[in-house]
Design a protein around this motif. Structure first.
Motif, PDB file in Angstrom:
ATOM      1  N   GLU A 599       1.200  -1.040  -0.001  1.00 61.28           N
ATOM      2  CA  GLU A 599       0.456  -0.048  -0.050  1.00 61.28           C
ATOM      3  C   GLU A 599       1.028   1.041   0.136  1.00 61.28           C
ATOM      4  O   GLU A 599       2.003   1.041   0.314  1.00 61.28           O
ATOM      5  CB  GLU A 599      -0.976   0.093   1.467  1.00 61.28           C
ATOM      6  CG  GLU A 599      -1.890  -1.157   1.250  1.00 61.28           C
ATOM      7  CD  GLU A 599      -2.986  -1.133   0.413  1.00 61.28           C
ATOM      8  OE1 GLU A 599      -3.100  -0.443  -0.388  1.00 61.28           O
ATOM      9  OE2 GLU A 599      -3.947  -2.004  -0.599  1.00 61.28           O
ATOM     10  N   GLU A 600       0.527   1.724  -0.679  1.00 58.29           N
ATOM     11  CA  GLU A 600       0.748   3.716  -0.128  1.00 58.29           C
ATOM     12  C   GLU A 600       0.481   4.867   0.558  1.00 58.29           C
ATOM     13  O   GLU A 600      -0.737   4.769   0.851  1.00 58.29           O
ATOM     14  CB  GLU A 600       1.003   4.135  -1.618  1.00 58.29           C
ATOM     15  CG  GLU A 600       1.703   3.681  -2.667  1.00 58.29           C
ATOM     16  CD  GLU A 600       1.388   4.587  -4.218  1.00 58.29           C
ATOM     17  OE1 GLU A 600       2.162   5.083  -4.222  1.00 58.29           O
ATOM     18  OE2 GLU A 600       0.186   3.998  -4.751  1.00 58.29           O
ATOM     19  N   GLU A 601       0.966   5.050   1.113  1.00 55.69           N
ATOM     20  CA  GLU A 601       0.586   6.612   2.324  1.00 55.69           C
ATOM     21  C   GLU A 601       1.614   7.335   2.298  1.00 55.69           C
ATOM     22  O   GLU A 601       2.649   7.586   2.929  1.00 55.69           O
ATOM     23  CB  GLU A 601       0.038   5.569   3.415  1.00 55.69           C
ATOM     24  CG  GLU A 601      -0.216   6.375   5.234  1.00 55.69           C
ATOM     25  CD  GLU A 601      -0.817   5.602   5.884  1.00 55.69           C
ATOM     26  OE1 GLU A 601      -1.436   5.970   6.794  1.00 55.69           O
ATOM     27  OE2 GLU A 601      -1.010   4.269   5.889  1.00 55.69           O
ATOM     28  N   ASN A 602       0.949   8.492   2.680  1.00 54.82           N
ATOM     29  CA  ASN A 602       1.929   9.779   3.223  1.00 54.82           C
ATOM     30  C   ASN A 602       2.847   9.954   2.065  1.00 54.82           C
ATOM     31  O   ASN A 602       4.203   9.958   2.456  1.00 54.82           O
ATOM     32  CB  ASN A 602       2.282   9.327   4.645  1.00 54.82           C
ATOM     33  CG  ASN A 602       1.080   9.845   5.875  1.00 54.82           C
ATOM     34  OD1 ASN A 602      -0.507  10.328   4.874  1.00 54.82           O
ATOM     35  ND2 ASN A 602       0.916   9.542   6.758  1.00 54.82           N
ATOM     36  N   THR A 606       4.879   0.725   0.476  1.00 51.81           N
ATOM     37  CA  THR A 606       6.161  -0.233   1.087  1.00 51.81           C
ATOM     38  C   THR A 606       6.041  -1.307   0.726  1.00 51.81           C
ATOM     39  O   THR A 606       5.408  -1.765  -0.903  1.00 51.81           O
ATOM     40  CB  THR A 606       3.994  -0.844   2.217  1.00 51.81           C
ATOM     41  OG1 THR A 606       3.408   0.491   2.889  1.00 51.81           O
ATOM     42  CG2 THR A 606       4.920  -1.965   2.735  1.00 51.81           C
TER      43      THR A 606
END
Length: 663
Positions: A599-602, A606
């Protein structure tokens, strides 16, 4: 119109298979040559009918016929043609038609290539295959009709399960079914022998090619499925003791034991009862796998269906088939008295040890697979049996099996002495022990990977010694080449298969030294793993035929020098409302560099990174094992069949058997 033709063809195949199950059997019992002669023609008719149905199914998928429910549920106009066709067997209904098609092919092959079989035996084998086909065709028509219509037609299909849209999964089921159905043929030979009350060297010679072909296709199918899970599911490993993985491993283990015990039947007319029992057990494990995958009792990415009604039908078929087989075995087995005698320390004794260990491993795997279901049903307890259980139970059993695999082929038949075997293998043992010590000292890891390297070297070098002794490479080197040319292909095939298993062990041992790292990184950041530098260059959107994805670009360097560029993806299939992981792998054969995007976040992505030493050798070894099986199968002795059967007092009809004189 085409789907109706396919449906009619299945109904016709059911009628023909029912006739195939009855007429040859009655003919063999009455010694009626005309009824026995009906078997081959009926088997050919079943093949034509089922092939017609399968062709109609392929046609429906190729044209994306949205008036057929099965096409609507498992295809889409935007899919590439390969996956449209693979969708025909990538679902429960279509896969059962493929299963019966391969069974019909085997029945026709027994008819065509079994002309040297005694007429009564061939008739009984075809009758048993007809019974099996009748059961599965009735199952298809009653609960799993692939040609059901839908009205009004759908605008388009729902698409094949995204994780199955892969070349590996397009060819994995046919290979696996070839292996499963091969166990049906050896089962048919076993039941025919029990009805006749006779198992001899000729029976062992007739059964071995089918057991060998079944084992070879199962090996390829399992290896291909394992490889698919490795690169498609993004788990980073090669085997996870998933219940459905175990369902394919069980008949492989039983078939491997049967393949070796049939050698003893052929050479010494011993282990008759045991070989018949193994043939029954191998097919039982195949049926059990069919039940587990299609009944809904298991939740797995490999499972085809979640329908209790189908599960009850298959369970009833399983109980009827196996109950009848074991009842017949209990009644007739005492008549199959062994005639061969051998010492415990002999090649026969090594093969018996091989059988006992393989069957013990199969029992452990079966218990670990079924116990959670029974615990849930009987105790209302949720229990998970995972890799630690199998590693603690299977690996200790595998060690004596591996020791016997190298020593057994060097032993004499009937009675052997240990010292000559030790003389041939002493340097192999030293090399294996040296590998264990070297890996353990250098890596400083647990002992298991080091033992794996030693076992692999033991098998590979042991196979080399086996061939070297047969061609007198060390004692008469000048004549070795001529002797190698004259060495039977079966001898080459056995050595190659054992060495292939050693290559697979080498890959497994290397995976025991694998390293892994999970990191959330921004574009431009670098992660170190396995002596390599992994730099995330960026993440971008990509559009495919029926999917969209987020694709990361990872540059891998070592010591500042570029090694490769990996592009793992996270794909989204809007129609199926499902996401899949596309691992990126760079292989050097010495190791795999393996990257998975999460996943992608901020602004961070990952990444799960793996350095997997020797990973490709796992599947290379599987291919070598299957090649060894094919090499043995090409041996002239397997092609021309068995020698003539000796007259038996307990078989008063043998003299009237029109096929006995040609055997």
């Amino acid at each position: 119109m085409i789907p109706e033709i396919g449906h009619f063809a299945l109904a016709l195949a059911l009628a023909l298979s029912l006739a195939q199950a009855v007429l040859p059997l009655v003919g063999a019992q009455r010694r009626d040559a005309r009824l026995m002669a009906a078997g081959p023609g009926l088997a050919a008719g079943v093949l034509i009918a089922v092939a017609t149905a399968f062709a109609a199914l392929l046609w429906s998928f190729a044209l994306n016929d949205t008036t057929v429910t099965n096409v609507v549920q498992n295809s889409h106009s935007a899919k590439p043609m390969l996956y449209k066709l693979a969708g025909a067997w990538g679902n429960h209904e279509g896969s059962m038609v493929l299963w019966v098609l391969i069974l019909a092919l085997c029945g026709a092959a027994v008819s065509a290539f079994g002309r040297n079989l005694p007429g009564a035996l061939r008739a009984r084998v075809l009758a048993v295959l007809g019974m099996i086909a009748t059961g599965f065709l009735a199952f298809i028509l009653a609960t799993s009709n692939p040609f059901l219509r839908v009205w009004p037609p759908a605008a388009d299909g729902q698409g094949l399960n995204p994780v199955l849209q892969d070349p590996g999964l397009a060819f994995h089921p046919p290979l696996l079914y070839l292996g499963y159905v091969g166990t049906a043929v050896t089962f048919a030979f076993a039941i025919a022998a029990l009805i006749e009350g006779r198992v001899d060297a000729a029976w062992g010679r007739w059964v071995r090619p089918w057991a060998l072909a079944s084992w070879s296709f199962l090996t390829l199918g399992i290896a291909l499925g394992s490889w698919w899970a490795y690169y498609e599911l993004g788990w980073g490993g090669y085997w996870f003791w998933d219940p459905v993985e175990n369902a394919s491993l069980l008949p492989w283990l039983a078939g491997c034991a049967l393949l070796h015990s049939a050698i003893v039947v052929e050479k010494r007319e011993a282990l008759k009862t045991w070989s018949v029992l193994l043939a029954i057990l191998a097919f039982s494990m195949s049926l059990l796998g069919t039940f587990l995958v299609r009944s809904g009792v298991l939740n797995s990415v490999h499972a085809f269906a979640n329908d209790p009604e189908r599960g009850v039908f298959i369970l009833a078929l399983l109980l009827l088939t196996m109950g009848g087989a074991f009842a017949l075995f209990a009644w007739r087995a005492p008549a199959l008295a062994p005639t061969g005698v051998f010492a415990p320390l002999s090649r026969e004794g090594a093969l018996v040890l091989n059988n006992l260990i393989l069957c013990t491993i199969a029992a452990v795997v079966l218990a670990g697979t079924l116990y959670p279901m029974f615990a849930d049903l009987m105790l209302k307890a949720k229990i998970s049996v995972g890799p630690p259980f199998y590693q603690a139970t299977v690996f200790p059993l595998a060690l004596p099996l591996i020791l016997a695999m190298a020593a057994g082929p060097l032993m004499a038949w009937k009675r052997a002495k240990p010292w000559p075997v030790l003389q041939r293998l002493w340097w192999v043992a030293l090399a294996a022990l040296g590998a264990i010590a070297l890996v353990w000292l250098v890596q400083g890891r647990p002992i298991l990977p080091a033992l794996g390297f030693g076992a692999a070297l033991w098998l590979i070098l042991g196979a080399f010694v086996d061939v070297a002794e047969r061609i007198a490479l060390f004692s008469r080197p000048r004549a070795a080449l001529a002797r190698a040319r004259g060495l039977p292909r079966a001898a080459w095939g056995g050595a190659v298969a054992h060495a292939g298993f050693g290559v697979t062990l080498l890959g497994m041992a290397g995976m025991g030294l694998a390293t892994e790292r999970l990191a959330a990184v921004r574009p431009g950041e670098t992660v170190s793993l396995g002596g390599y530098e992994w730099k995330l260059e960026g993440v971008r959107d990509v559009t495919g035929p029926n999917w969209t994805s987020r694709r990361a670009t990872v540059t891998v360097t070592r010591g500042g020098a570029p090694v490769t560029v990996l592009q793992p993806e996270k794909r989204n299939f809007p129609l199926a409302r499902q996401s899949t992981t596309e691992a990126a792998i760079h292989t050097t054969w010495a190791s795999d560099l393996y990257a998975v995007m999460g996943e992608e976040e901020n602004g961070r992505a990952t990444l799960r990174l793996h350095h997997n030493p020797l990973a490709p050798w796992i599947w290379l070894g599987g291919a070598i094992m299957a090649f060894g099986g094919g090499l043995s199968l090409s041996d002239r002795r397997a092609r021309v069949g068995a020698p003539a059967r000796r007259a038996a007092a307990q078989d008063p009809g043998a003299a009237q058997d029109p096929g006995a004189a040609r055997a």
